[in-house]
Design a protein around this motif. Structure first.
Motif, PDB file in Angstrom:
ATOM      1  N   LEU A 106      -8.291   2.842  26.467  1.00  0.00           N
ATOM      2  CA  LEU A 106      -8.291   2.063  24.740  1.00  0.00           C
ATOM      3  C   LEU A 106      -6.647   1.044  25.649  1.00  0.00           C
ATOM      4  O   LEU A 106      -5.983   0.659  24.834  1.00  0.00           O
ATOM      5  CB  LEU A 106      -8.027   3.362  23.967  1.00  0.00           C
ATOM      6  CG  LEU A 106      -7.207   2.847  22.404  1.00  0.00           C
ATOM      7  CD1 LEU A 106      -7.863   1.628  21.989  1.00  0.00           C
ATOM      8  CD2 LEU A 106      -6.998   4.033  21.910  1.00  0.00           C
ATOM      9  N   ARG A 132      -4.481  -2.057  24.751  1.00  0.00           N
ATOM     10  CA  ARG A 132      -3.195  -1.786  24.054  1.00  0.00           C
ATOM     11  C   ARG A 132      -3.042  -2.536  24.816  1.00  0.00           C
ATOM     12  O   ARG A 132      -1.279  -3.686  24.453  1.00  0.00           O
ATOM     13  CB  ARG A 132      -3.202  -0.522  23.902  1.00  0.00           C
ATOM     14  CG  ARG A 132      -3.235  -0.577  22.686  1.00  0.00           C
ATOM     15  CD  ARG A 132      -2.523   1.030  22.553  1.00  0.00           C
ATOM     16  NE  ARG A 132      -2.993   2.589  21.619  1.00  0.00           N
ATOM     17  CZ  ARG A 132      -3.612   3.253  22.097  1.00  0.00           C
ATOM     18  NH1 ARG A 132      -3.303   3.711  23.410  1.00  0.00           N
ATOM     19  NH2 ARG A 132      -4.032   4.377  21.620  1.00  0.00           N
ATOM     20  N   GLN A 160     -11.464   0.963  18.119  1.00  0.00           N
ATOM     21  CA  GLN A 160      -9.994   1.844  17.939  1.00  0.00           C
ATOM     22  C   GLN A 160      -9.455   1.015  18.120  1.00  0.00           C
ATOM     23  O   GLN A 160      -8.507   1.469  16.672  1.00  0.00           O
ATOM     24  CB  GLN A 160     -10.506   2.931  19.013  1.00  0.00           C
ATOM     25  CG  GLN A 160     -11.694   4.357  19.156  1.00  0.00           C
ATOM     26  CD  GLN A 160     -11.631   4.379  20.083  1.00  0.00           C
ATOM     27  OE1 GLN A 160     -10.226   4.732  21.099  1.00  0.00           O
ATOM     28  NE2 GLN A 160     -12.753   5.465  20.335  1.00  0.00           N
ATOM     29  N   LEU A 161      -9.241  -0.114  18.739  1.00  0.00           N
ATOM     30  CA  LEU A 161      -7.608  -0.750  18.709  1.00  0.00           C
ATOM     31  C   LEU A 161      -8.192  -1.147  17.420  1.00  0.00           C
ATOM     32  O   LEU A 161      -6.482  -1.149  17.138  1.00  0.00           O
ATOM     33  CB  LEU A 161      -7.980  -1.710  19.683  1.00  0.00           C
ATOM     34  CG  LEU A 161      -6.823  -2.540  20.067  1.00  0.00           C
ATOM     35  CD1 LEU A 161      -5.154  -1.468  20.008  1.00  0.00           C
ATOM     36  CD2 LEU A 161      -7.341  -3.570  21.053  1.00  0.00           C
ATOM     37  N   CYS A 214      -8.832  -0.382  14.592  1.00  0.00           N
ATOM     38  CA  CYS A 214      -8.595   0.173  13.405  1.00  0.00           C
ATOM     39  C   CYS A 214      -7.039   0.912  13.591  1.00  0.00           C
ATOM     40  O   CYS A 214      -6.371   0.774  12.172  1.00  0.00           O
ATOM     41  CB  CYS A 214      -9.439   1.789  13.492  1.00  0.00           C
ATOM     42  SG  CYS A 214      -9.422   2.839  12.771  1.00  0.00           S
ATOM     43  N   GLU A 215      -6.597   0.737  14.896  1.00  0.00           N
ATOM     44  CA  GLU A 215      -4.864   1.132  14.802  1.00  0.00           C
ATOM     45  C   GLU A 215      -4.057   0.306  14.494  1.00  0.00           C
ATOM     46  O   GLU A 215      -3.371   0.016  14.094  1.00  0.00           O
ATOM     47  CB  GLU A 215      -4.506   0.912  16.122  1.00  0.00           C
ATOM     48  CG  GLU A 215      -4.859   2.545  17.297  1.00  0.00           C
ATOM     49  CD  GLU A 215      -4.609   2.524  18.382  1.00  0.00           C
ATOM     50  OE1 GLU A 215      -4.501   1.782  19.224  1.00  0.00           O
ATOM     51  OE2 GLU A 215      -4.776   3.956  19.242  1.00  0.00           O
ATOM     52  N   CYS A 216      -4.967  -0.935  14.259  1.00  0.00           N
ATOM     53  CA  CYS A 216      -3.969  -2.252  13.778  1.00  0.00           C
ATOM     54  C   CYS A 216      -4.801  -2.852  12.489  1.00  0.00           C
ATOM     55  O   CYS A 216      -3.172  -3.604  12.229  1.00  0.00           O
ATOM     56  CB  CYS A 216      -4.234  -3.492  15.118  1.00  0.00           C
ATOM     57  SG  CYS A 216      -3.679  -3.404  16.790  1.00  0.00           S
ATOM     58  N   GLY A 217      -5.430  -2.122  12.216  1.00  0.00           N
ATOM     59  CA  GLY A 217      -5.945  -2.132  10.571  1.00  0.00           C
ATOM     60  C   GLY A 217      -6.194  -3.514  10.218  1.00  0.00           C
ATOM     61  O   GLY A 217      -6.445  -4.279   9.528  1.00  0.00           O
TER      62      GLY A 217
END
Length: 122
Positions: A14, A18, A47-48, A50-53
């Protein structure tokens, strides 16, 4: 609409994803993250995203073939028929009149690449 295209090895972390995305301009204003279909279900990519929406756009490998990219990797060209998975995925997902606003950047450990395209999404 802005789309980040990502290419990555199976053992990518991840942190490397990023790092590549940040080097290509970061997540601000992105509408989606795109990659080749066979990697779209990778947990680290989810996961990335989700973090970025943002959603993940899976681009079939056949759609990458023949996409002209400013950067070239012989390994990628032999496997996918394009010079850069990240650039080709970003362009394909951003629409037929898309243009790159950030060419391919590579993570320090060389396991992730990112590029950003802007287009109409059609």
């Amino acid at each position: 609409m802005k789309v980040a295209g990502l290419g990555f090895r199976k053992d990518v972390t991840l942190a490397s994803l990023r790092e590549a995305l940040l080097a290509a301009g970061g997540p601000e204003g992105l509408a989606a993250i795109a990659t080749v279909s066979d990697r779209a279900d990778a947990e680290v990519l989810k996961q990335l995203a989700c973090e970025c929406g943002v959603p993940i756009k899976a681009v079939p490998a056949e759609a990458l073939a023949g996409v002209d990219t400013p950067t070239q990797s012989k390994i990628v060209a032999d496997k996918f028929g394009t010079g850069s998975v990240a650039e080709a995925a970003a362009l394909a997902a951003a629409g037929p009149r898309a243009r790159l606003i950030a060419t391919r950047v590579v993570s320090r450990d060389r396991t992730a690449t990112a590029a950003v395209a802007e287009g109409d999404g059609a």
